[in-house]
Write a protein that holds these residues in place. Structure first.
Motif, PDB file in Angstrom:
ATOM      1  N   HIS A   1       2.539  38.740 -26.692  1.00  9.85           N
ATOM      2  CA  HIS A   1       1.399  39.656 -26.585  1.00  9.85           C
ATOM      3  C   HIS A   1       1.577  40.831 -27.545  1.00  9.85           C
ATOM      4  O   HIS A   1       0.678  41.169 -28.317  1.00  9.85           O
ATOM      5  CB  HIS A   1       1.266  40.143 -25.139  1.00  9.85           C
ATOM      6  CG  HIS A   1       0.231  41.201 -24.956  1.00  9.85           C
ATOM      7  ND1 HIS A   1       0.513  42.541 -25.108  1.00  9.85           N
ATOM      8  CD2 HIS A   1      -1.082  41.114 -24.647  1.00  9.85           C
ATOM      9  CE1 HIS A   1      -0.586  43.238 -24.899  1.00  9.85           C
ATOM     10  NE2 HIS A   1      -1.566  42.400 -24.607  1.00  9.85           N
TER      11      HIS A   1
ATOM     12  N   VAL B   1      -0.771  41.753 -30.796  1.00  8.13           N
ATOM     13  CA  VAL B   1      -1.430  43.062 -30.943  1.00  8.13           C
ATOM     14  C   VAL B   1      -1.032  43.706 -32.259  1.00  8.13           C
ATOM     15  O   VAL B   1      -1.883  44.218 -32.995  1.00  8.13           O
ATOM     16  CB  VAL B   1      -1.088  43.977 -29.741  1.00  8.13           C
ATOM     17  CG1 VAL B   1      -1.514  45.416 -30.008  1.00  8.13           C
ATOM     18  CG2 VAL B   1      -1.736  43.451 -28.469  1.00  8.13           C
TER      19      VAL B   1
ATOM     20  N   ILE C   1      -7.304  41.197 -28.153  1.00  9.12           N
ATOM     21  CA  ILE C   1      -6.946  40.741 -26.811  1.00  9.12           C
ATOM     22  C   ILE C   1      -8.200  40.777 -25.945  1.00  9.12           C
ATOM     23  O   ILE C   1      -8.819  41.821 -25.787  1.00  9.12           O
ATOM     24  CB  ILE C   1      -5.832  41.618 -26.195  1.00  9.12           C
ATOM     25  CG1 ILE C   1      -4.603  41.671 -27.119  1.00  9.12           C
ATOM     26  CG2 ILE C   1      -5.465  41.116 -24.801  1.00  9.12           C
ATOM     27  CD1 ILE C   1      -3.976  40.341 -27.436  1.00  9.12           C
TER      28      ILE C   1
ATOM     29  N   GLY D   1      -5.993  40.741 -20.983  1.00  9.57           N
ATOM     30  CA  GLY D   1      -4.646  41.277 -21.099  1.00  9.57           C
ATOM     31  C   GLY D   1      -3.624  40.508 -20.280  1.00  9.57           C
ATOM     32  O   GLY D   1      -3.962  39.611 -19.499  1.00  9.57           O
TER      33      GLY D   1
ATOM     34  N   PHE E   1      -1.836  35.796 -21.351  1.00 15.47           N
ATOM     35  CA  PHE E   1      -2.940  36.581 -21.911  1.00 15.47           C
ATOM     36  C   PHE E   1      -3.788  35.681 -22.794  1.00 15.47           C
ATOM     37  O   PHE E   1      -3.396  34.556 -23.124  1.00 15.47           O
ATOM     38  CB  PHE E   1      -2.415  37.772 -22.714  1.00 15.47           C
ATOM     39  CG  PHE E   1      -1.728  37.382 -24.002  1.00 15.47           C
ATOM     40  CD1 PHE E   1      -2.411  37.430 -25.214  1.00 15.47           C
ATOM     41  CD2 PHE E   1      -0.402  36.980 -24.013  1.00 15.47           C
ATOM     42  CE1 PHE E   1      -1.791  37.072 -26.408  1.00 15.47           C
ATOM     43  CE2 PHE E   1       0.233  36.627 -25.194  1.00 15.47           C
ATOM     44  CZ  PHE E   1      -0.463  36.676 -26.394  1.00 15.47           C
TER      45      PHE E   1
END
Length: 132
Positions: free
Chosen positions: A88, A92, A98, A101, A112
Motif C-alpha cells: 500500500h 501511494v 487508492i 484503503g 486495499f
C-alpha cells in the motif's frame, strides 16, 4: 505434455502499454518477463509476473484484433500479498489512486484497492482462496 507453470492470465489493454508497464513495476512490484513492441511505439504483447506466482498479460490499443480485446482501462484484478501494508505504501508513493484503503475483512483478509492511471482496478490482500 509440457508442465504448465501459470494457467490463468488476466489480459489487460492500455492506451499506453509502455507507461502501464512502468507503473505496474514501480507501484506494485511486478516483474517484466517479456515485452514485444510493435509498430509506432505500441506494445503488441507483454507479460508481467507476480512474485507469489502468476501474472498478467497486456498490450497497447491497436486496430488489429479488436474483436477479442477489451477496451483500455477496464478490468479488475486481485493479487495475493503477504505484506499489504508495505505494498500500500509503495503504491501511494508511486502515485497510485487508492480507492479503498487498507482494511481488515470479516473473512480474514487484509488489503486495499487502487486504480492505475488508465482506470484498471488492482486489489491486493492476504486472502489466498479456500484451501484444497
Amino acid at each position: 505434455m509440457s508442465e504448465i507453470k501459470t494457467a490463468v492470465w488476466p489480459v489487460l489493454r492500455y492506451q499506453d502499454g509502455t507507461a502501464a508497464i512502468r507503473f505496474l513495476v514501480e507501484a506494485f512490484g511486478f516483474t517484466e518477463k517479456a515485452v514485444y513492441p510493435g509498430h509506432g511505439g505500441v506494445i503488441d504483447h507483454a507479460e508481467l509476473t507476480w512474485h507469489h506466482g502468476g501474472g498478467v498479460m497486456l498490450s497497447s490499443r491497436s486496430a488489429e484484433g479488436d474483436e477479442v480485446r477489451t477496451s483500455p482501462g477496464t478490468g479488475s484484478v486481485y493479487l495475493v500479498t503477504d505484506q499489504p501494508d508495505l505494498l500500500h505504501d509503495r503504491a501511494v508513493a508511486a502515485g497510485a489512486k487508492i480507492v479503498r484503503g487498507l482494511r481488515d475483512e470479516d473473512y480474514g483478509s487484509r488489503g486495499f484497492t487502487a486504480r492505475d492511471p488508465e482506470g484498471v482496478l488492482w486489489s491486493f490482500g492476504t486472502y489466498a482462496g479456500e484451501p484444497d
